[in-house]
Design an enzyme around this catalytic site. Sequence first.
Site, mmCIF file in Angstrom:
data_model
loop_
_atom_site.group_PDB
_atom_site.id
_atom_site.type_symbol
_atom_site.label_atom_id
_atom_site.label_comp_id
_atom_site.label_asym_id
_atom_site.label_seq_id
_atom_site.Cartn_x
_atom_site.Cartn_y
_atom_site.Cartn_z
ATOM 1 C CB CYS A 2 39.148 36.612 32.849
ATOM 2 S SG CYS A 2 38.738 38.215 33.524
ATOM 3 C CG LEU A 52 42.322 41.668 28.713
ATOM 4 C CD1 LEU A 52 43.821 41.898 28.513
ATOM 5 C CD2 LEU A 52 41.675 41.243 27.395
ATOM 6 C CD GLU A 78 33.851 43.341 30.305
ATOM 7 O OE1 GLU A 78 33.221 43.863 31.247
ATOM 8 O OE2 GLU A 78 35.096 43.323 30.240
#
Length: 650
Positions: A2, A52, A78
Amino acid sequence: MCGINGIALSSRSGRQVDRGVLKRMRDVIMHRGPDDEGIFIDGAVGLGHRRLSIVDVAAGHQPMTNEDGTLRITYNGEIYNHADFRAELEAKGHVYQTHCDTETILHLYEEHGERCVDYLRGMFAFAIWDKRRKQLFIARDRLGVKPLYYFHADDGSLYFGSEIKTLLEAGGVKPEINYRALPDYLANHATSGEETLYRQIKRLLPGHFMLWQDGDLRMSRYWDVSFVKRADEGRRDDDYVAEWSELFRTSVRLRLMADVPLGMFLSGGIDSSAIAAVMSGMVTDPIKTFSVAFNEREANELEYARIVANAFKTNHHEVVVSPEEFFGALPKLVWHEDEPLAHPSSVALYFVSVLASRHVKVVLTGEGSDELLAGYARYRKTILNLALGARYQSLAPAGVRRLLCKQIENIPGARLRQKLRRTFLAVSPDIESIYFDNFAVFPRAMQPQLLTSEALERTGALDPYAELREVLQESDAKSLLDRLLYADIKTYLQELLMKQDQMSMAASIESRVPFLDHKLVEFTSALPQRLKLRGWTTKYVLRQSMKGILPETILSRPKMGFPVPIGTWFRGAYRHVVDDYVLSDRALNRGIFSPDFVRGLVARHQTGGENHSERLWALVNFEIWQRQFFDGESAQISARPEVEFAQATN
């Protein structure tokens, strides 16, 4: 994956967060997160988010809250081990609303506060607003895979974001050249440490977090690379190789976590080839692989990528970039990176990212291996030059040394002369001359010739190697090789990671770096030196782990880097790029670079007698950057840029 940004206004400012300002900050980085958006405002604190969607696509809206609404997080990255904590956290009473890793960070923060970062395995930059403590907690991953920039105003207000342009959009800071960082940029491709080329904007360092509370900002380092050797250093090399190989396999497997299509960038070098080899045994469908090259023979390594693609039966895609496409994209990509592009390969990386975006949303890449495993030739050259130079100084009288140095200029062949000028025969055998100067773009002694007297006064005659010296002294490494690796992890690797992040995000895809899993890094750093560099063999432990798996052609080929024929282009059909961005009155009248020196540099390059492609690249990019961010020229950037390629296979 993101884009994040936020504002925290000190009570001294007497203001509340303006939703319109926060929205502009968020939306200027729409390319980082075209799938979703969010805003949270709590009086004088505001968080923005562009998403995203990779994991738990349907849920995971941000900024996300905890169960009682006392925490809010905006997060980029992540966490690959997030599921490992879920059962334990639920047993302690935490209630999950999603399957996102974002929520695990919140619950770990509730349990462990600032030390939540110790539990996270992955890449991240996030901010948590703790309403109870009236405290903003901002953290960045250990190796610096994900970026975080900030501006701390005089009144204590804090602005932060995934890209510098979010801070400029807020209007709290104006774009001004950071002359104190200029020598560093000119010598080392890009700025090092926390400094950027913008006077008031800094980056949060890897392995650090910061705490903001009513205007006060406190920094802390929570992790660093250690080279302290293991107690079991007497083990057989085969045992080390086996353990390293298992850690590498685990790192690759963790990075396959996704609810969307996934692929990888394949260069044909050993790093990406090793990832392809391991990855191919972990997935059922053929891996989607993506490669990029130029038409020029010296800059086209597609044959090696094809060898690997054929060996592991990947679904392979290629793009060949023309010089027209290269230079046509350049202004737009400077906008995306916010600073001058340190490396021409950034442009190629963007093109292959756009190619990949047609097929996948996540790619694995080989960044980090060279800095961990001594993959660059400069390490062994430096070690050899310093060792031989010390003996040469002690054995040969000064008069003999001066005579031999002069004789170098009489040797036929420009390339041989240039190489000898960089050895202990011509320069002092110390770390500054053999390492810093030899691999600098504009070395320390050249900068007073390059810069005008006014620019020199503004830089304060600062040492361009100051950051490098500092990190060399910080390391706990005992050997010269490990100290050099530490310095590159802290400086050069950060340039490459910024390039990787900004260019992939420009195409709205996520890139993951298996070699930079922190557990793999910790094990690798503590390995005996012979398992990194053995004689002339680089990356020894990686090569041993891939024996019998990778084709011998790939295992034995020397490192090529990613060649870009920029020097040839600047001498030929694209010399007008240098004319416009380096030699024009507009560029020279800025009063930063000496017109006479710059003209001489260009002339010596274009006659073919000397190669100054790196230096001209730095000057071209510096001027494009100024026109973009200081003169206000539009790069005509679309929300999700698409480029039509002259040659691409689907």
